[in-house]
Design a protein around this motif. Structure first.
Motif, short mmCIF file in Angstrom:
data_model
loop_
_atom_site.label_atom_id
_atom_site.label_comp_id
_atom_site.label_asym_id
_atom_site.label_seq_id
_atom_site.Cartn_x
_atom_site.Cartn_y
_atom_site.Cartn_z
N VAL A 128 2.63 30.53 16.65
CA VAL A 128 1.51 29.74 16.07
C VAL A 128 1.86 28.73 15.53
N TRP A 129 3.17 28.41 14.97
CA TRP A 129 3.30 26.88 14.86
C TRP A 129 3.55 25.77 15.64
N GLN A 130 4.21 26.47 16.84
CA GLN A 130 4.22 25.88 17.94
C GLN A 130 2.72 25.19 18.56
N LYS A 131 1.64 26.05 18.45
CA LYS A 131 0.44 25.90 19.20
C LYS A 131 -0.26 25.27 18.09
N LYS A 137 -0.55 18.76 14.73
CA LYS A 137 -0.42 18.65 13.70
C LYS A 137 0.36 19.00 13.09
N LYS A 138 1.19 18.62 11.80
CA LYS A 138 2.20 18.72 12.04
C LYS A 138 2.68 19.80 11.24
N THR A 139 3.85 20.14 11.08
CA THR A 139 4.79 21.80 10.59
C THR A 139 5.31 21.66 9.76
N GLY A 140 5.46 22.99 9.00
CA GLY A 140 7.11 23.34 8.42
C GLY A 140 6.80 24.58 7.59
N CYS A 141 8.57 24.84 7.54
CA CYS A 141 8.22 25.87 6.93
C CYS A 141 9.48 25.96 5.71
N ILE A 168 18.60 29.70 16.12
CA ILE A 168 17.40 29.20 15.58
C ILE A 168 17.69 28.54 15.22
N ALA A 169 18.78 27.91 14.42
CA ALA A 169 19.23 26.66 13.64
C ALA A 169 18.47 25.47 15.16
N GLU A 170 19.18 26.00 15.43
CA GLU A 170 19.74 25.22 17.24
C GLU A 170 17.78 24.68 17.31
N MET A 171 17.68 25.62 17.59
CA MET A 171 15.78 26.05 18.19
C MET A 171 14.94 24.95 17.46
N TYR A 172 14.88 25.30 16.37
CA TYR A 172 14.12 24.34 15.70
C TYR A 172 14.13 22.94 15.63
N ALA A 173 15.19 22.41 16.34
CA ALA A 173 15.28 20.75 16.31
C ALA A 173 14.96 20.88 17.73
N GLU A 174 15.12 21.44 18.51
CA GLU A 174 14.38 21.24 19.68
C GLU A 174 13.74 21.09 19.69
N ILE A 175 12.82 21.92 19.15
CA ILE A 175 11.25 22.15 18.73
C ILE A 175 10.59 20.66 18.41
N GLY A 176 11.94 20.46 17.01
CA GLY A 176 11.15 19.07 16.21
C GLY A 176 10.17 19.74 14.93
N PHE A 177 10.24 20.95 14.45
CA PHE A 177 9.16 21.28 13.24
C PHE A 177 9.63 19.66 11.78
#
Length: 465
Positions: A128-131, A137-141, A168-177
């Motif tokens: 959902v945060w990717q959607k 929108k800006k996204t965060g956790c 998962i740590a690397e995935m977050y960076a690639e997606i850019g939350f």
């Protein structure tokens, strides 16, 4: 009797009985009318592993010891939220784990325990945060456990295993939350990763500012993405942070929440933010009442942070819930129940801290002195000897999730129960229905009973995405 009709009916009934209870009763949020007012921002709050008894005891402690009602309970008292019960099952069990639970919220589909937004046949459900990110929108956790843990990850990524925290740590960076804060230095630090990869540098290359302690929260640069990693492993329990000076460089959930909101609130398209009190779950796994109550109270302070902003802003939906119950703790009837429960105010540390400080060379009096110093409990000789037996190897060392040192959590909570009138049914997750509260625009979308997956579609409908 018509045998063919009977057998046909029996087969139908048998098939129905294999479904999860929520499949019978869940409302279709997708088919509900559009909200009266669109939610520009969404804050989704999860007190991980919060049984209803946890919510009740934290509020009771707040009333009896702190002299005030809890923030979550005040929302009920003042009739400011819509309220529901939620079925928490996963695709593989009536009792979910945090990965499947978060995937229900995050991906909108029930998946098997242990995976993140991946179906039984390899289907990848868009988190959902990717959607919302795609919608501008800006996204965060923000969490009190590792930022790569199951609950934040379920809103953000797809993975065949919740344990793939390095990846998962690397995935977050690639997606850019935009804002990611919690613990987990071992998944970013090249000195701690087996592959020696510098994941912090990966974030820096992508323009992130790196926060390492509580003081860094005061010096954030607006408009620049944030990665805050404040500890190896999870962040400290709240009660230990209060009483142990060297832990006070780590921020509380409310402090991180405020920074995350401030960082994203001026974005013209709005923001979405997940806030997790992750160590409520760990405390329940350990049957650790001081850890449980004080981390639930810390979550409750974050509720105030979120609702205060939402009330002032007027365009923010706040969802407050848990992903599943855990250990089902509760107060036990008895003549001294109130007095016993109130004695928890004398506990200065978590059981984790207390039990870690005990050594095999403790004698009986040292054991009794230490427990009295930390919990104001006067152990009988046989109780002190029983605890010591775990350290001398006479008793089988206790296993359990998040109990890597095999500490005697259950043995000690059984001793505490005689003094504080708090009991536990287990040291693991439970399948009971849980609380959901929704504040702000779109709260009328919440029916009285839902499946966990319904919250995915409620968010999308509230924001008109």
């Amino acid at each position: 009797m018509n045998r063919r009709k009977f057998l046909k009916g029996s087969a139908l009934l048998s098939g129905l009985l294999t479904l999860n209870p929520g499949d019978f009763f869940a409302s279709n949020v997708q088919g509900a009318p559009d909200p009266k007012k669109k939610a520009k921002n969404i804050i989704f709050m999860i007190s991980d592993g919060m049984s209803s008894g946890t919510l009740a005891m934290a509020n009771l402690y707040s009333q009896n010891i702190l002299g005030k009602n809890g923030n979550w309970m005040n929302l009920y008292h003042d009739n400011r939220v819509s309220r529901a019960l939620m079925d928490t099952a996963s695709a593989s069990s009536i009792v979910t784990d945090s990965a499947a639970a978060s995937s229900s919220f995050g991906g909108g589909f029930r998946v098997k325990n242990g995976v993140l937004n991946v179906g039984a046949n390899g289907e990848k459900y868009i988190p959902v945060w990717q959607k919302f990110k795609k919608a501008g929108k800006k996204t965060g956790c923000v969490t009190t456990v590792t930022i790569t843990h199951a609950t934040p990850a379920g809103f953000c990524i797809n993975s065949d295993s919740r344990n793939a925290e390095n990846e998962i740590a690397e995935m977050y960076a690639e997606i850019g939350f935009d804002v990611m804060m919690g613990g987990g230095d071992e998944f970013f630090n090249p000195l701690k990763r087996k592959d020696k990869k510098d994941v912090y540098d990966l974030y820096k290359q992508k323009g992130y500012q790196i926060l390492k302690n509580k003081n860094d929260l005061k010096n954030t640069e607006k408009g620049k993405k944030i990665l805050g990693v404040f500890n190896s492993g999870a962040l400290p329990y709240s009660i230990d942070r209060t009483h142990i000076p060297e832990l006070q460089t780590t921020p509380s959930l409310a402090e991180m929440a405020q920074t995350a909101i401030d960082q994203m609130k001026d974005h013209k398209e709005g923001f979405v933010l997940q806030l997790e009190g992750g160590k409520v779950d760990w405390a329940a796994h350990a049957n650790d009442i001081a850890a449980l109550i004080h981390d639930q109270l810390a979550f409750d302070e974050a509720v105030k942070t979120a609702v205060d902003f939402a009330e002032k802003d007027g365009n923010t939906m706040v969802i407050i819930t848990t992903d599943h119950g855990n250990a089902n703790p509760g107060t036990i009837y008895g003549a001294e129940a109130t007095k016993n429960f109130d004695s928890i105010a004398s506990y200065r540390y978590t059981n984790e801290y207390i039990l870690n400080a005990i050594h095999p060379d403790f004698n009986l009096q040292q054991m009794k002195d230490w427990i009295y110093e930390t919990n104001k409990i006067s152990l009988a000789d046989d109780e002190a000897q029983h605890l010591l037996s775990f350290y001398s190897g006479l008793e089988k060392q206790e296993a359990g999730l998040y109990n890597y040192k095999k500490l005697p959590f259950k043995a000690y909570s059984d001793i505490q129960k005689k003094h504080n009138s708090v009991g536990w049914i287990s040291m693991d997750h439970s399948g009971d229905y849980v609380e959901v509260a929704v504040f702000g625009p779109g709260k009328e979308l919440l029916p009285a009973f839902i499946k966990n997956t319904d919250l995915h579609y409620l968010m999308l409908k509230a924001a008109q995405i």
